[in-house]
Every structure is written in C-alpha cells, then in structure tokens.
Design a protein around this motif. Sequence first.
Motif, short mmCIF file in Angstrom:
data_model
loop_
_atom_site.label_atom_id
_atom_site.label_comp_id
_atom_site.label_asym_id
_atom_site.label_seq_id
_atom_site.Cartn_x
_atom_site.Cartn_y
_atom_site.Cartn_z
N VAL A 1 -13.04 -1.98 14.40
CA VAL A 1 -13.26 -1.28 13.13
C VAL A 1 -11.95 -1.12 12.38
O VAL A 1 -11.87 -1.37 11.17
CB VAL A 1 -13.91 0.09 13.39
CG1 VAL A 1 -14.05 0.87 12.08
CG2 VAL A 1 -15.28 -0.07 14.04
N ILE A 2 -10.89 -0.72 13.09
CA ILE A 2 -9.58 -0.54 12.44
C ILE A 2 -9.06 -1.87 11.92
O ILE A 2 -8.49 -1.95 10.82
CB ILE A 2 -8.58 0.09 13.43
CG1 ILE A 2 -9.04 1.49 13.84
CG2 ILE A 2 -7.19 0.15 12.82
CD1 ILE A 2 -9.10 2.49 12.73
N ALA A 3 -9.26 -2.94 12.69
CA ALA A 3 -8.77 -4.26 12.27
C ALA A 3 -9.50 -4.78 11.03
O ALA A 3 -8.99 -5.66 10.33
CB ALA A 3 -8.92 -5.26 13.41
N SER A 4 -10.69 -4.25 10.75
CA SER A 4 -11.47 -4.68 9.58
C SER A 4 -11.18 -3.83 8.35
O SER A 4 -11.98 -3.80 7.42
CB SER A 4 -12.97 -4.64 9.90
OG SER A 4 -13.28 -5.44 11.02
N ARG A 5 -10.07 -3.15 8.35
CA ARG A 5 -9.70 -2.26 7.24
C ARG A 5 -9.77 -3.01 5.91
O ARG A 5 -9.26 -4.12 5.75
CB ARG A 5 -8.28 -1.74 7.47
CG ARG A 5 -7.74 -0.87 6.35
CD ARG A 5 -6.31 -0.47 6.63
NE ARG A 5 -6.22 0.65 7.56
CZ ARG A 5 -5.71 0.56 8.78
NH1 ARG A 5 -5.26 -0.61 9.23
NH2 ARG A 5 -5.65 1.62 9.55
N ALA A 6 -10.44 -2.40 4.93
CA ALA A 6 -10.59 -3.02 3.60
C ALA A 6 -9.24 -3.06 2.89
O ALA A 6 -8.46 -2.11 2.97
CB ALA A 6 -11.60 -2.23 2.76
N PRO A 7 -8.92 -4.17 2.21
CA PRO A 7 -7.64 -4.27 1.50
C PRO A 7 -7.56 -3.31 0.33
O PRO A 7 -8.53 -3.12 -0.40
CB PRO A 7 -7.60 -5.73 1.05
CG PRO A 7 -9.03 -6.15 0.97
CD PRO A 7 -9.74 -5.39 2.06
N VAL A 8 -6.40 -2.71 0.16
CA VAL A 8 -6.15 -1.76 -0.92
C VAL A 8 -5.40 -2.48 -2.04
O VAL A 8 -4.51 -3.28 -1.76
CB VAL A 8 -5.34 -0.55 -0.41
CG1 VAL A 8 -5.00 0.41 -1.54
CG2 VAL A 8 -6.12 0.18 0.68
N PRO A 9 -5.74 -2.24 -3.31
CA PRO A 9 -5.00 -2.88 -4.41
C PRO A 9 -3.50 -2.62 -4.31
O PRO A 9 -3.06 -1.55 -3.88
CB PRO A 9 -5.61 -2.24 -5.66
CG PRO A 9 -6.97 -1.79 -5.24
CD PRO A 9 -6.84 -1.40 -3.80
N SER A 10 -2.72 -3.61 -4.72
CA SER A 10 -1.26 -3.50 -4.60
C SER A 10 -0.69 -2.38 -5.46
O SER A 10 0.38 -1.85 -5.16
CB SER A 10 -0.61 -4.83 -4.99
OG SER A 10 -0.98 -5.20 -6.32
N SER A 11 -1.39 -2.00 -6.53
CA SER A 11 -0.90 -0.94 -7.40
C SER A 11 -1.32 0.45 -6.93
O SER A 11 -1.03 1.44 -7.60
CB SER A 11 -1.41 -1.16 -8.83
OG SER A 11 -2.84 -1.16 -8.86
N ALA A 12 -2.02 0.53 -5.80
CA ALA A 12 -2.54 1.81 -5.32
C ALA A 12 -1.70 2.32 -4.16
O ALA A 12 -0.93 1.58 -3.55
CB ALA A 12 -3.99 1.66 -4.89
N ARG A 13 -1.88 3.60 -3.85
CA ARG A 13 -1.20 4.23 -2.73
C ARG A 13 -2.22 4.98 -1.88
O ARG A 13 -3.03 5.75 -2.40
CB ARG A 13 -0.12 5.20 -3.23
CG ARG A 13 0.96 4.50 -4.04
CD ARG A 13 2.06 5.45 -4.45
NE ARG A 13 3.11 4.75 -5.20
CZ ARG A 13 4.21 5.33 -5.64
NH1 ARG A 13 4.42 6.61 -5.43
NH2 ARG A 13 5.11 4.63 -6.31
N VAL A 14 -2.18 4.72 -0.61
CA VAL A 14 -3.12 5.35 0.31
C VAL A 14 -2.78 6.83 0.46
O VAL A 14 -1.61 7.20 0.61
CB VAL A 14 -3.08 4.66 1.69
CG1 VAL A 14 -3.99 5.38 2.67
CG2 VAL A 14 -3.50 3.20 1.55
#
Length: 425
Positions: A355-368
Amino acid sequence: MEQQQPLLSGNDSRGESWRSYEYLGRSTSLHVPTGEELVSGEEVRLASNFSDSDRFSCYPPSIHGALVSSPDPPPLFPNPPSHGGYGYQGGYNDYQSGYPPRPIGSGALDEVEIRQLLISHVGHRCCWGSGPARRWKITSVEDCNVYVGTLETFFEERDTVIEKKPYLGGKIDGADKGQQVGIWDLDLRAYFPELFIPDKEVRINIPHSEAVHKCPDCKSRGETACASCNGKEKQMIQCPACYGRGLIAHRDGSDTICKNCSGNGNLPCTICNSKGTVKCKTCEGHGSLLTSSIAVVKWKTLSTKKVSATSGAASVPDEVFHQARGVQLCNMQAYQCTPAFFADSYHLNNFSSQVIASRAPVPSSARVITERHIISVLPVTRVTMVHRKRSFSFYIVGYSREIFIRDYPSRFCWGLCCCFEWLGM
C-alpha cells in the motif's frame, strides 16, 4: 494486563511534543500530549501568531514540519522523523461501530440469520422472487477475512495568477506600502480546512502586489477603433431598405421616401454612430488597469486503496470492500507514513508495504502536509445454496452484513432495470 505497544515508534522527543502543543495554545499543566493524538484542522486555525522570526511557520510543525521552513519546495518524499505518527494494533474488541463484534474466521452466523439476511435483501428488489431465498438448501458456509489498506496523502498547492481590472481611481496597496511576500510565506491558517478533506480552493490577494498600468489595447485613450467602419469618422453605410436611393419603389410605379433612412440613402454606423471609435472593453473607457497578484491555494487528498482477499472472496469487486465496515488493525498519521509492523503476521507487513509503495504522485508544485495509513480487516461469509442441479453463491460482507450477489436465480427483469446493482453500499 500488558499495555499494547505502538506498531511504529516515532522519533520525536518529549520536548518536541511539548513545543508542538504549546504552539497550539494547549496548556502543558492541563493537557499531556500522547502519541495517539493527532493535530486537527481546527487547532491549526486557532493557533497563536508567531513572531517575525517565525514568519515561515504558517502551520504547526507537528503537521507541516520542514515544509514551510523554506520557500523552495523540498524533495517529494524525504525521510524526516514522523511527527506523532503511531499505529496501534487495536484488536477486534476495540471496534466501536455500533454493530456487535463477530469473531473473525468463526461461524458466528447460523442458517436462520443467513436466510433472513438474504430474504431481506431480495425483498428490496422489485423483480426478484423470494422462492430460492426461502426454500433452497444451504450447503456450505465459508468464513474468510479480507484486508483493506488505504494511504491518504493530504497536500497543499499554491500558484499565482495576475488579475487585471479597470482602475477607477483611489489608493492602491502597492510596493510603496511594503515588500510583497512570497506565495509560500502567506499565513493561511484562517483558511486551513479539516485534514484529509477531498478538495478545497481559496483565492487571496497577495499584500502589496497592486500596480496601475496603461491599458495596452487603447494606449490609455479609453477608446479603440470601430471594427465595423474601420475607425473612419463620419463613415456612413448604405441603407439596407432602399439600397441607397432614399426612396421606396412600389408596383404602381410610385415612389415614397424611405422611412428607415429618412430619404438620405445612408445610415450612421450602428456600432459607433459614425464616431469611428468605441469604448475600450479592456479598461471600460478608463484608460488604466489595476493589476494584482492572486494566490490560488488548493488543498487536496490523494487516496491509494488496495484489497487482499482470499480465493473465496476473489469474485467480489474491490469497491464493495472499500465501502464496507470492518475492524481497523492499524491507523497511523505522520508527515510520511512508513509500512506498519505486525510482530506475528508477515502477510500484513507485506500488504502494508504494498500500500505504501503505491503512494499516489503529488504535483511538483505542491507540498505534503500529512499522510494517514489504515489497514482494516473485513469479515466475509460466502454462502452456497443448492436446489436439485442448480446452485448460486452470495456474500455477507462487513459488520453491517451487506449482501453481494450476482447470479440470483429468480429474476424477471431481463437486465432492463437497476436491480443488478448492489444498492445500499
């Protein structure tokens, strides 16, 4: 009784926990922070103001950490210490859904309960007959466990757009009022939503970003050339009623004065009245534009979901399990979640890693901002019913005991209605 230990131990020291809660205005004499507690969106909005030296810290460090300490975006998924992210193996007795707990993997449902659940389900389908549910023989009841894993990534994205509108005069908030702040330096705690909200967007004026400019379309004149008469002053057009004659001919050979042009044969331009110019649409005739920088801020949650089902429940769609109620074996929140650890289950450890390895990609302009990782187990019962040489199977899913069935033998709609759908899930 021995207390349960967290599946994952955080790296935060006790002092860091105290500092995070002091930031949120919590009294250390009345409230002792523990690893089980998570920072809520309401606490972010009510957090006290910082001094100028902390102007980059727009949110509590316990949820945003190093993300707002620099105007440059950090690596997408670095390896910082977890901020209060713990997972606990709660066990089945901790389930508080309002439904009586059922031991996983045991035959807790008897034949009477199973048949009654099926009869109730069939009764809500207008074109399903109840005969098989009432009279067919139950030949097998198979209990199996289905594991559902989710990873939610809550992030913030900021962008700048330039807004232009006619300048009507008056004072502006320009560079003479102060230095324009960077987009990631804006304090947006007042707009901060609840954590893991699906989507929210706000638009905010950036302070000291206003400026007045000449309108580029009319060169600050407030007027532009008329497109109909090519900007020629006193340009007339031919009257369409009399074709420029000024007279209307009749069948008896007589002529009358054209009422459309009053006998002139020509008409002024219908757009500019033969002035040759029209009011500039960009500046609405004011000649100047007021420009300002607008911060477009979006909060979103990306979800990754996986299902681990035994062969007995493999034919059930994953969406059915995602919507069903089960027991949470693991629920952790951290800046970056890592796989959970179960001391006695290699399968769950491997499933959590997937599940962790399938983490959805976050836009480069965003911050988690933060992540949440949940693993739940669902009790699933597969029931097979037989009558003569015919048979069918159905599933009882979750603690809400929803029924999923595809091949019910007594249907009279021939696929022309929506009763094939699993309603109520």
